[in-house]
Scaffold this motif. Sequence first.
Motif, PDB file in Angstrom:
ATOM      1  N   GLY A   1      -1.302 -13.610  -0.271  1.00 28.86           N
ATOM      2  CA  GLY A   1      -1.182 -12.326   0.955  1.00 28.86           C
ATOM      3  C   GLY A   1      -0.670 -12.952   1.473  1.00 28.86           C
ATOM      4  N   SER A   2      -0.206 -11.286   2.373  1.00 27.72           N
ATOM      5  CA  SER A   2       0.558 -11.600   3.749  1.00 27.72           C
ATOM      6  C   SER A   2      -0.723 -10.852   4.570  1.00 27.72           C
TER       7      SER A   2
ATOM      8  N   PHE B   1       9.945  -5.169  -3.030  1.00 26.06           N
ATOM      9  CA  PHE B   1      10.254  -4.477  -3.431  1.00 26.06           C
ATOM     10  C   PHE B   1       9.460  -3.042  -2.468  1.00 26.06           C
ATOM     11  N   ILE B   2       8.253  -3.674  -2.368  1.00 24.15           N
ATOM     12  CA  ILE B   2       7.132  -2.969  -1.993  1.00 24.15           C
ATOM     13  C   ILE B   2       5.809  -3.808  -1.148  1.00 24.15           C
ATOM     14  N   ARG B   3       4.955  -4.050  -0.169  1.00 23.05           N
ATOM     15  CA  ARG B   3       4.015  -4.814   0.048  1.00 23.05           C
ATOM     16  C   ARG B   3       2.787  -3.688  -0.517  1.00 23.05           C
ATOM     17  N   LEU B   4       1.675  -4.348  -1.103  1.00 25.03           N
ATOM     18  CA  LEU B   4       1.457  -3.752  -1.595  1.00 25.03           C
ATOM     19  C   LEU B   4      -0.513  -3.679  -1.809  1.00 25.03           C
ATOM     20  N   GLN B   5      -1.392  -3.206  -1.502  1.00 27.68           N
ATOM     21  CA  GLN B   5      -2.481  -3.624  -0.922  1.00 27.68           C
ATOM     22  C   GLN B   5      -3.352  -3.533  -1.966  1.00 27.68           C
TER      23      GLN B   5
ATOM     24  N   LEU C   1      -4.070   8.819   7.150  1.00 22.58           N
ATOM     25  CA  LEU C   1      -4.368  10.207   6.734  1.00 22.58           C
ATOM     26  C   LEU C   1      -3.508  10.340   5.261  1.00 22.58           C
ATOM     27  N   PRO C   2      -3.532  11.450   4.460  1.00 27.89           N
ATOM     28  CA  PRO C   2      -3.522  10.950   3.039  1.00 27.89           C
ATOM     29  C   PRO C   2      -2.358  11.796   2.867  1.00 27.89           C
ATOM     30  N   LEU C   3      -0.979  11.383   2.912  1.00 24.84           N
ATOM     31  CA  LEU C   3       0.392  11.601   2.745  1.00 24.84           C
ATOM     32  C   LEU C   3       0.719  12.472   3.944  1.00 24.84           C
ATOM     33  N   VAL C   4      -0.053  11.654   4.799  1.00 24.08           N
ATOM     34  CA  VAL C   4       1.685  12.445   6.250  1.00 24.08           C
ATOM     35  C   VAL C   4       1.703  10.819   6.721  1.00 24.08           C
ATOM     36  N   SER C   5       0.563  10.308   6.604  1.00 27.57           N
ATOM     37  CA  SER C   5       0.771   8.708   7.843  1.00 27.57           C
ATOM     38  C   SER C   5       1.464   7.761   6.971  1.00 27.57           C
ATOM     39  N   TYR C   6       2.143   6.695   7.020  1.00 24.67           N
ATOM     40  CA  TYR C   6       3.209   6.358   6.865  1.00 24.67           C
ATOM     41  C   TYR C   6       3.307   5.434   6.314  1.00 24.67           C
ATOM     42  N   GLY C   7       3.066   4.915   4.548  1.00 24.58           N
ATOM     43  CA  GLY C   7       2.673   3.972   4.333  1.00 24.58           C
ATOM     44  C   GLY C   7       2.799   3.496   2.399  1.00 24.58           C
ATOM     45  N   GLY C   8       2.909   3.122   2.314  1.00 27.50           N
ATOM     46  CA  GLY C   8       3.445   2.849   0.661  1.00 27.50           C
ATOM     47  C   GLY C   8       2.358   2.398  -0.128  1.00 27.50           C
ATOM     48  N   SER C   9       1.552   2.320  -0.179  1.00 29.93           N
ATOM     49  CA  SER C   9       0.151   2.004  -0.790  1.00 29.93           C
ATOM     50  C   SER C   9      -0.558   3.064  -0.921  1.00 29.93           C
ATOM     51  N   ALA C  10      -0.862   3.353  -0.075  1.00 26.41           N
ATOM     52  CA  ALA C  10      -2.076   4.175   0.167  1.00 26.41           C
ATOM     53  C   ALA C  10      -1.928   5.383  -1.043  1.00 26.41           C
ATOM     54  N   MET C  11      -0.008   5.942  -0.464  1.00 28.59           N
ATOM     55  CA  MET C  11       0.226   7.202  -0.800  1.00 28.59           C
ATOM     56  C   MET C  11       0.658   7.312  -2.055  1.00 28.59           C
TER      57      MET C  11
END
Length: 382
Positions: free
Chosen positions: A99-100, A113-117, A350-360
Amino acid sequence: MSYLEYNVKYVPTGLRKVLYINWFLVLLLTAAACVGFLMLYSVAGGSMEPWASAQMKRFALGMSLMFAVAMVPIWFWRNMAGLGYIISLVLLVLVEFVGSTGMGAQRWIDLGFIRLQPSELSKITMVMILAAYYDWLDIKKVSRPFWVLLPIILILLPTALVLKQPDLGTSILLLVGGGAIMFLAGVSLWYFGVVMAAGIGLVTTVFMSRGTDWQLLKDYQYRRIDTFLDPSTDPLGAGYHITQSKIALGSGGWTGRGFMQGTQSRLNFLPEKQTDFIFTTLAEELGFIGGVSLLALYVLILAFCIAAALQNKDRFSSLLILGVAVTFFLFFAVNMSMVMGLAPVVGVPLPLVSYGGSAMLVLLVGFGLVQSAHVHRARQKR
């Protein structure tokens, strides 16, 4: 029966599925995401880079995944629940080895291409496996001790692995989300009473362990609790985040300072302004009205999920929809409570608003499951 449902038998199967999609729910999700794009554009000083542009691409990918998941029959996802759960556990274990690390925690796997959480994925796979379990289990056995033990194990396994990263916020969401599904499945309230008593005992033990050789939480996690109880004890250190957040919230007033006019975010007083604390940027620039408007969008999304669950006669589908709805609710309820000082800072976006890949991406896949259950539910035919 609606006009569409009455005449849909004349439509080819593939197009029929598209027509059955809950398009108003799609519109609500897009509206919430657009709020995020605007806020990320604002906190970057009126630029699409580095956050807004990347977030748009992730949302487009997430929506594509949602539609793809929606087109697959819900029975397929029921059969895949066990495999998905196992994969998420394996990924959580892999985080320990490959893990990173970021912000003092080892939570991500770099796929290029993405950092998966993986902890985000666990929120959905746990909902799937619990819904499948209670769909399989005879309803008369739901509250029998032996049959209550297995879902507890299913909840505790990912929770323990996430807590080890450490990620206290996500582990709490997993516990509460899993418990909510057990409640919705009809598990006796006596068990929840026992859990509440045990929880009080655990909290007491956590505080008693502080400073000892067997301390249960990390030092920074205790500092977050101290900050929550009294941010003024360390206004330039552990209490800085929440102090600046409250200043931003209060300065917005009813209508806000205006789009891209927020001083806390523009002058970099507010840490993590593009992720966990983006709601304070929104409240400062768009005020109480802007904050309530976003909350109204979230409530409407929940309402549509609950309506879809009530309309669905399949037990797995209903529990799955409600499980995704509970997960979504916990996301925004914890985040908003956190930035307003009503809960400790635990790092929940914050769902769909905060910056981030895995959560969205994971959240939109979850709504894809909701759409699949809605599209493939049994409908009255003539």
